[in-house]
Design a protein around this motif. Structure first.
Motif, PDB file in Angstrom:
ATOM      1  N   GLU A   9       0.845  -1.182   0.000  1.00 42.80           N
ATOM      2  CA  GLU A   9       0.000   0.000   0.000  1.00 42.80           C
ATOM      3  C   GLU A   9       0.885   1.239   0.000  1.00 42.80           C
ATOM      4  N   ASP A  10       0.284   2.368  -0.361  1.00 45.00           N
ATOM      5  CA  ASP A  10       1.050   3.592  -0.567  1.00 45.00           C
ATOM      6  C   ASP A  10       1.767   4.075   0.689  1.00 45.00           C
ATOM      7  N   ALA A  11       1.257   3.726   1.857  1.00 46.92           N
ATOM      8  CA  ALA A  11       1.855   4.216   3.110  1.00 46.92           C
ATOM      9  C   ALA A  11       3.306   3.792   3.269  1.00 46.92           C
ATOM     10  N   TRP A  12       3.733   2.746   2.563  1.00 43.45           N
ATOM     11  CA  TRP A  12       5.081   2.220   2.730  1.00 43.45           C
ATOM     12  C   TRP A  12       6.009   2.585   1.580  1.00 43.45           C
ATOM     13  N   LEU A  13       5.625   3.566   0.785  1.00 47.67           N
ATOM     14  CA  LEU A  13       6.530   4.102  -0.226  1.00 47.67           C
ATOM     15  C   LEU A  13       7.675   4.846   0.445  1.00 47.67           C
ATOM     16  N   TYR A  14       8.858   4.801  -0.163  1.00 45.50           N
ATOM     17  CA  TYR A  14       9.986   5.587   0.319  1.00 45.50           C
ATOM     18  C   TYR A  14       9.811   7.052  -0.133  1.00 45.50           C
TER      19      TYR A  14
ATOM     20  N   TRP B  81      10.556  -5.335   6.224  1.00 46.00           N
ATOM     21  CA  TRP B  81       9.882  -5.774   7.442  1.00 46.00           C
ATOM     22  C   TRP B  81       9.272  -4.570   8.129  1.00 46.00           C
ATOM     23  N   TYR B  82       7.977  -4.465   8.011  1.00 49.77           N
ATOM     24  CA  TYR B  82       7.213  -3.424   8.677  1.00 49.77           C
ATOM     25  C   TYR B  82       5.829  -3.995   8.967  1.00 49.77           C
ATOM     26  N   PRO B  83       5.029  -3.351   9.793  1.00 38.71           N
ATOM     27  CA  PRO B  83       3.763  -3.942  10.207  1.00 38.71           C
ATOM     28  C   PRO B  83       2.878  -4.365   9.031  1.00 38.71           C
ATOM     29  N   GLY B  84       2.477  -5.609   9.047  1.00 38.53           N
ATOM     30  CA  GLY B  84       1.522  -6.113   8.065  1.00 38.53           C
ATOM     31  C   GLY B  84       2.102  -6.668   6.787  1.00 38.53           C
TER      32      GLY B  84
ATOM     33  N   GLY C  83       4.229  -9.362   6.353  1.00 40.79           N
ATOM     34  CA  GLY C  83       4.625 -10.763   6.309  1.00 40.79           C
ATOM     35  C   GLY C  83       3.877 -11.563   5.262  1.00 40.79           C
ATOM     36  N   GLU C  84       2.546 -11.447   5.239  1.00 43.25           N
ATOM     37  CA  GLU C  84       1.738 -12.180   4.260  1.00 43.25           C
ATOM     38  C   GLU C  84       2.019 -11.682   2.844  1.00 43.25           C
ATOM     39  N   TRP C  85       2.295 -10.395   2.700  1.00 44.24           N
ATOM     40  CA  TRP C  85       2.578  -9.826   1.387  1.00 44.24           C
ATOM     41  C   TRP C  85       3.877 -10.394   0.808  1.00 44.24           C
ATOM     42  N   VAL C  86       4.893 -10.533   1.647  1.00 42.48           N
ATOM     43  CA  VAL C  86       6.156 -11.132   1.190  1.00 42.48           C
ATOM     44  C   VAL C  86       5.909 -12.568   0.713  1.00 42.48           C
ATOM     45  N   ALA C  87       5.140 -13.328   1.487  1.00 42.31           N
ATOM     46  CA  ALA C  87       4.841 -14.710   1.105  1.00 42.31           C
ATOM     47  C   ALA C  87       4.061 -14.758  -0.203  1.00 42.31           C
TER      48      ALA C  87
ATOM     49  N   GLU D 182       9.431 -14.921  10.912  1.00 46.77           N
ATOM     50  CA  GLU D 182       8.244 -14.878  10.064  1.00 46.77           C
ATOM     51  C   GLU D 182       8.567 -15.213   8.605  1.00 46.77           C
ATOM     52  N   LEU D 183       9.612 -14.585   8.067  1.00 48.48           N
ATOM     53  CA  LEU D 183       9.916 -14.733   6.642  1.00 48.48           C
ATOM     54  C   LEU D 183      10.839 -15.896   6.342  1.00 48.48           C
TER      55      LEU D 183
END
Length: 233
Positions: free
Chosen positions: A47-52, A97-100, A102-106, A163-164
């Motif tokens: 999601e956009d909140a995690w853009l650099y 690695w930031y909140p939420g 883990g499932e997205w990486v998988a 987690e990952l």
């Protein structure tokens, strides 16, 4: 000695803070005599909140980043086929690695059939600490100094490892990047305990430590991983 690279940096084609095309980077690896190279562009945010910050300035959004990552995965597979008789190419990504996430990486790993993931931590308690020296200092001050910053980083890293379960651990001690007294900070008992704990987690998972020269470009005297941690490993 066989030359390999499993955290081969990023291309300007698929990363906004890098340069050169992916094909040019692969060609340079081959010309330098590498036998195995892993390609590891940054994972896109969910999601956009995690853009650099640089991505925000360029007008990127999460959907655009996800589409660009798909193009990267396709080209990387093409390059792996093109070089199959000359050099082994693995197609991976550098995770976050930031909140939420883990499932997205998988999900990304499965959808793009990635060969492996580099597990990296660039955020502490939801804040990106490595984008700039100012951000690093601000987050360190918010947490109460270098020791709490290191503690929060290595605690986040342990969560990521569990987690990952990444095959490669990227720049294990990245948290020291703007700390001129990092050896002293690492030697603090509560920090060194965390270092040893996380090394044991990497070992138990069968992971590989990335030795990364980026620290030298930041003015430090030794790469990630620094000598005391490498000796402990």
């Amino acid at each position: 000695m066989t030359r390999i690279s499993l955290h081969g940096g990023h291309s300007g084609q698929y990363c906004d803070h890098a340069r050169d095309t992916l094909a040019d980077i692969v060609a340079a690896y081959h010309a330098a005599g590498f036998k195995c190279v892993g390609l590891t562009e940054h994972m896109p945010p969910f999601e956009d909140a995690w853009l650099y910050p640089d991505e925000v300035e360029l007008g990127r959004n999460a959907g655009w980043m996800q589409a660009r990552f798909a193009l990267y995965a396709a080209e990387a597979r093409h390059l792996a086929y093109e070089y199959k008789d000359r050099m082994r190419i693995l197609v991976g990504m550098e995770g976050e690695w930031y909140p939420g996430c883990g499932e997205w990486v998988a999900e990304l790993r499965a959808y793009h059939a990635l060969d492996y993931v580099v597990g990296s931590v660039h955020h502490v308690r939801g804040e990106c600490f490595d984008f700039s020296k100012d951000a690093y200092g601000r987050i360190g001050a918010q947490l109460g100094g270098m020791v709490p910053l290191y503690a929060a980083y290595f605690d986040a890293q342990l969560e990521m490892l569990q987690e990952l379960r990444p095959e490669v651990v990227g720049h294990f001690d990245l948290v020291r990047l703007h700390d001129p007294d990092y050896r002293q900070t690492l030697a603090e008992p509560e920090i060194w305990r965390r270092v040893l704990r996380n090394l044991e987690a990497v070992r138990d998972a069968g992971g590989i430590l990335d030795v990364n020269a980026r620290a030298l470009l930041k003015g430090q005297a030794e790469p990630y991983v620094c000598a005391p941690i490498l000796d402990a490993a």
